[in-house]
Design a protein around this motif. Structure first.
Motif, short mmCIF file in Angstrom:
data_model
loop_
_atom_site.label_atom_id
_atom_site.label_comp_id
_atom_site.label_asym_id
_atom_site.label_seq_id
_atom_site.Cartn_x
_atom_site.Cartn_y
_atom_site.Cartn_z
N LYS A 1 0.81 -1.22 0.00
CA LYS A 1 0.00 0.00 0.00
C LYS A 1 0.84 1.28 0.00
CE LYS A 1 -4.07 -2.19 1.98
NZ LYS A 1 -4.34 -2.78 0.68
N ILE A 2 2.02 1.17 -0.61
CA ILE A 2 2.79 2.40 -0.85
C ILE A 2 2.09 3.16 -1.98
CG2 ILE A 2 5.06 3.33 -1.51
CD1 ILE A 2 5.10 1.77 1.15
N LEU A 3 1.61 2.41 -2.96
CA LEU A 3 0.72 2.95 -3.99
C LEU A 3 -0.70 2.56 -3.61
CD1 LEU A 3 2.23 2.21 -7.51
CD2 LEU A 3 2.70 4.12 -6.01
N GLU A 4 -1.63 3.46 -3.83
CA GLU A 4 -3.03 3.14 -3.53
C GLU A 4 -3.92 3.56 -4.67
OE1 GLU A 4 -3.08 3.35 1.34
OE2 GLU A 4 -3.62 5.13 0.21
N GLY A 5 -4.85 2.70 -5.03
CA GLY A 5 -5.82 3.02 -6.08
C GLY A 5 -5.20 3.04 -7.46
N VAL A 6 -4.65 1.92 -7.88
CA VAL A 6 -4.01 1.87 -9.21
C VAL A 6 -5.09 2.05 -10.28
CG1 VAL A 6 -2.74 0.43 -10.85
CG2 VAL A 6 -2.11 0.41 -8.42
N SER A 7 -4.77 2.90 -11.24
CA SER A 7 -5.71 3.19 -12.34
C SER A 7 -5.20 2.62 -13.66
CB SER A 7 -5.89 4.70 -12.49
OG SER A 7 -6.44 5.04 -13.73
N THR A 8 -3.94 2.89 -13.95
CA THR A 8 -3.40 2.56 -15.28
C THR A 8 -1.97 2.08 -15.16
OG1 THR A 8 -4.83 4.22 -16.34
CG2 THR A 8 -2.86 3.56 -17.56
N LEU A 9 -1.62 1.09 -15.99
CA LEU A 9 -0.23 0.62 -16.08
C LEU A 9 0.23 0.87 -17.50
CD1 LEU A 9 -2.05 -1.65 -14.32
CD2 LEU A 9 0.25 -2.36 -13.74
N ARG A 10 1.46 1.35 -17.65
CA ARG A 10 1.98 1.66 -18.98
C ARG A 10 3.28 0.90 -19.20
NH1 ARG A 10 3.58 6.54 -19.97
NH2 ARG A 10 3.29 6.17 -22.17
N PHE A 11 3.29 0.00 -20.17
CA PHE A 11 4.46 -0.85 -20.42
C PHE A 11 5.02 -0.59 -21.80
CE2 PHE A 11 2.49 -4.54 -17.70
CZ PHE A 11 2.60 -3.75 -16.56
N MET A 12 6.34 -0.66 -21.89
CA MET A 12 7.02 -0.55 -23.19
C MET A 12 8.10 -1.63 -23.25
SD MET A 12 9.31 2.60 -24.63
CE MET A 12 10.62 2.34 -23.46
N ASN A 13 8.25 -2.28 -24.40
CA ASN A 13 9.28 -3.30 -24.56
C ASN A 13 9.79 -3.25 -25.99
OD1 ASN A 13 10.91 -5.54 -24.57
ND2 ASN A 13 9.37 -6.95 -23.75
N LEU A 14 11.02 -2.78 -26.15
CA LEU A 14 11.63 -2.69 -27.48
C LEU A 14 12.89 -3.53 -27.49
CD1 LEU A 14 11.67 1.25 -27.90
CD2 LEU A 14 9.74 -0.29 -28.20
N LYS A 15 13.05 -4.40 -28.47
CA LYS A 15 14.29 -5.16 -28.58
C LYS A 15 14.49 -5.67 -30.00
CE LYS A 15 14.42 -9.22 -26.44
NZ LYS A 15 14.21 -10.28 -25.46
N ALA A 16 15.65 -6.21 -30.24
CA ALA A 16 15.91 -6.85 -31.53
C ALA A 16 15.47 -8.30 -31.40
CB ALA A 16 17.40 -6.78 -31.86
N ALA A 17 14.48 -8.68 -32.15
CA ALA A 17 13.99 -10.06 -32.05
C ALA A 17 13.37 -10.47 -33.38
CB ALA A 17 12.93 -10.17 -30.93
N ALA A 18 13.21 -11.77 -33.52
CA ALA A 18 12.69 -12.27 -34.79
C ALA A 18 11.20 -12.03 -34.92
CB ALA A 18 12.98 -13.77 -34.90
N CYS A 19 10.53 -11.90 -33.78
CA CYS A 19 9.07 -11.90 -33.81
C CYS A 19 8.54 -11.13 -32.60
CB CYS A 19 8.65 -13.37 -33.78
SG CYS A 19 6.96 -13.66 -33.37
N ILE A 20 7.37 -10.57 -32.76
CA ILE A 20 6.78 -9.73 -31.71
C ILE A 20 6.14 -10.57 -30.59
CG2 ILE A 20 4.49 -9.51 -32.81
CD1 ILE A 20 6.35 -6.58 -31.36
#
Lengths: 358, 242
Positions: free
Chosen positions: B68-87
């Motif tokens: 409960k350091i964070l309270e009332g989560v509304s939105t999560l934002r993720f990003m993942n960029l890498k060199a790969a053969a497939c998404i």
């Protein structure tokens, strides 16, 4: 070149204070008058000691300063048409805030009255004059990235509703009271309405228009406001470029009546970041950085202190150039129409739970 | 991945902490879109590994919510960029992290896919939103770039520093050979690459608590279906219920 005699109107928009320095410093301008929407706006204006007379009526301002050539309409969105009419009737050029109106009929009326009066009407989308965006456009144009595949942009800020209350009032911000969706107690008119820049920039960067958009709201960070504050949008441009936008008020703020140091709770009060992936490369940029940092007064919190806001200089330079040389601004009412249409499509999507064609 | 050395390290950990269950890290079966390696128990049964669930930064992010350091989560934002053969493997990790950090199942998702890039808007069962930006199109040899931010009524948490765009390193070495960066986070497994460390840690976690195997295998099936849903959402231009 003869300086353009300019005035400011209403003074209730969040960007109002950003004009003061440019209007004072730019030798191509002669800032002759201002008029405030109400006494509160006038009182706040007077805190800045601009040395320019301020009236409480636009009619009075125009009567006392018949030489006014141009006006910055710095008002709530629902006042724009009325104020544009006042200007157009007098042949006064207009610098409009970023949302002329969300109402398509009003929008058409604006185009008609500006055309009829033969005046310049430039929309304030200051990111076009941002040096990082300029570099970004150069990189894309060089072909280094290849064909563009995907663009992600944030236009996230704290919420201005405590200092500029109309931004939390659906009628004043969106133009009418429209529920976000069935069973949701919130209304259109929040964070999305405050952040058109990314919807505009992608059209410049890709040279393409919107095809379709899907949008979703999340639980508000501020349960006590009646408009949305957390919203995402994703879709495709007509050239196939995929996009994901975050135009939220996702940075919390102290509820100050007048913006001042200590406004932010999260260290960085505003961010416009862009990631572009092409077939040959990727570019990531922060349009407002690097910055300096402190944890001093008034709250002793770690804070990002921005180091430049040059946008208003270029924006005003273009406005003056268009007035004096009878040019059409880059961001004119007709150009901007698709951006507004896409934002309306976001609301439509939120309501239906399905993507909306633009 | 150096499977032989990784298995030696796994056995060392088992010995050191007296873990009874035994198993071996093996390359994932062809067609699997999750982690590149999985755990094969001594009895031959296999457990899909979700190494990010044992990565310290994600554990700490989750702790911020649980404590409960964070309270009332509304939105999560993720990003993942890498060199790969497939998404797909990128989507797989981020979708699992959405449920793990969001602490609710993925209820629906809308995706736009273009080449080796994908953008997702996810709705969790409790109403939270998650945005996922993935690209497998970074140039070969480019360092992966990712970011995970949790936005709540009280507090914002992120695995990246405020006002930065790329991950920071622990050590920046500048020599005649150029610039080199090091980020070492595990003393017991010092010398392994990060993805190897995470796989060993995940395998060790399952051996320490074999009940995780059924749980993680079920998650694997679920998330694999969600990735397929994302690709279908792009084709149909519709959100898909999961």
């Amino acid at each position: 070149m003869k300086p353009v005699k300019i005035a400011m109107m209403a003074l209730t928009h969040g960007h109002t204070r950003k004009y003061y320095q440019t209007l004072r410093d730019n030798s191509k301008l002669d800032w002759v008058a201002s008029c405030a929407a109400d006494q509160r706006a006038k009182d706040v204006y007077e805190l800045y000691n601009n040395g320019v007379p301020c009236y409480l009526s636009a009619e009075e301002m125009f009567a006392k300063h018949p030489d006014i050539e141009a006006v910055v309409i710095a008002s709530a969105n629902d006042q724009h048409l009325k104020e544009m009419k006042l200007c157009a009737e007098r042949g006064v050029h207009i610098l409009s805030m970023k949302i002329p109106t969300f109402d398509p009929k009003e929008y058409d009326e604006m185009i008609e009255l500006v055309d009829k009066a033969g005046i310049v009407c430039q929309i304030e989308l200051e990111m076009h004059y941002n040096p990082v965006v300029k570099r970004l456009q150069e990189i894309i144009a060089s072909g280094k990235l290849g064909k563009l595949l995907s663009i992600q942009m944030t236009n996230i800020t704290l919420s201005p509703v405590w200092a500029f209350p109309w931004q939390g009032v659906p009628e004043a911000s969106y133009g009418s009271r429209v529920p976000l969706k069935k069973g949701d107690s919130r209304f259109r008119g929040g964070a999305l309405c405050d952040h058109p820049h990314i919807f505009d920039l992608i059209r410049w960067l890709t040279g393409s228009d919107f095809d379709y958009v899907y949008s979703q709201v999340a639980p508000n960070l501020r349960p006590d406001i009646e408009v949305e504050d957390m919203i995402l949008a994703s879709g495709k441009m007509k050239d196939g470029t995929s996009f994901l936008f975050d135009p939220s008020w996702s940075r919390l703020e102290e509820r100050l009546a007048v913006p001042a140091p200590g406004w932010e709770i999260f260290p960085k009060r505003m961010e416009v970041n862009v990631t572009i992936t092409g077939e040959k490369g990727t570019v990531m940029c922060d349009c407002f950085g690097p910055n300096v940092y402190h944890n001093g007064a008034p709250n002793d919190r770690y804070t990002v202190q921005y180091t430049y806001f040059d946008e208003w200089i270029g924006l005003i330079d273009e406005f003056v150039d268009c007035i004096r040389n009878h040019k059409q601004p880059k961001i004119n009412l007709r150009w901007h129409r698709q951006t507004i249409d896409c934002m309306n499509a976001c609301y439509k999507s939120v309501e239906s739970g399905l993507p909306a064609n633009v | 991945m150096k499977l032989k050395e990784m298995n030696e390290a796994l056995q060392r950990l088992r010995d050191k902490y007296a873990v009874k269950a035994d198993g071996e890290i093996v390359a994932a079966k062809e067609g699997s879109i999750g982690n590149a390696a999985e755990l094969k128990f001594a009895d031959g049964t296999v457990c899909k590994l979700l190494p990010w669930r044992k990565e310290r930064r994600f554990i700490e992010l989750k702790n911020l919510i649980d404590n409960k350091i964070l309270e009332g989560v509304s939105t999560l934002r993720f990003m993942n960029l890498k060199a790969a053969a497939c998404i797909r493997p990128l989507l797989y990790r981020e979708l699992d992290l959405a449920a793990f950090l969001g602490e609710a199942e993925v209820a629906s998702l809308f995706a736009t896919v273009n080449g080796k890039t994908a953008n997702l808007i996810v709705r969790l069962a409790d109403g939270k939103s998650v945005s996922i930006e993935c690209s497998a199109a970074l140039p070969p040899n480019a360092e992966p770039i990712d970011k995970h931010e949790i936005i709540a009524r009280r507090g914002v948490a992120c695995d990246r520093t405020v006002d930065t765009q790329v991950p920071q390193a622990s050590i920046y070495e500048f020599t005649a050979d150029g610039e080199k960066r090091y980020t070492d986070t595990d003393t017991e497994l010092f010398g392994f690459e990060l993805d190897e460390i995470l796989t060993i840690r995940a395998a060790y976690a399952v051996l320490s608590d074999p009940s995780l195997a059924a749980q993680w295998n079920a998650i694997d099936a679920n998330v694999t279906a969600q990735v397929q849903n994302a690709l279908e959402s792009d084709k149909s231009r519709k959100p898909v219920c999961c």
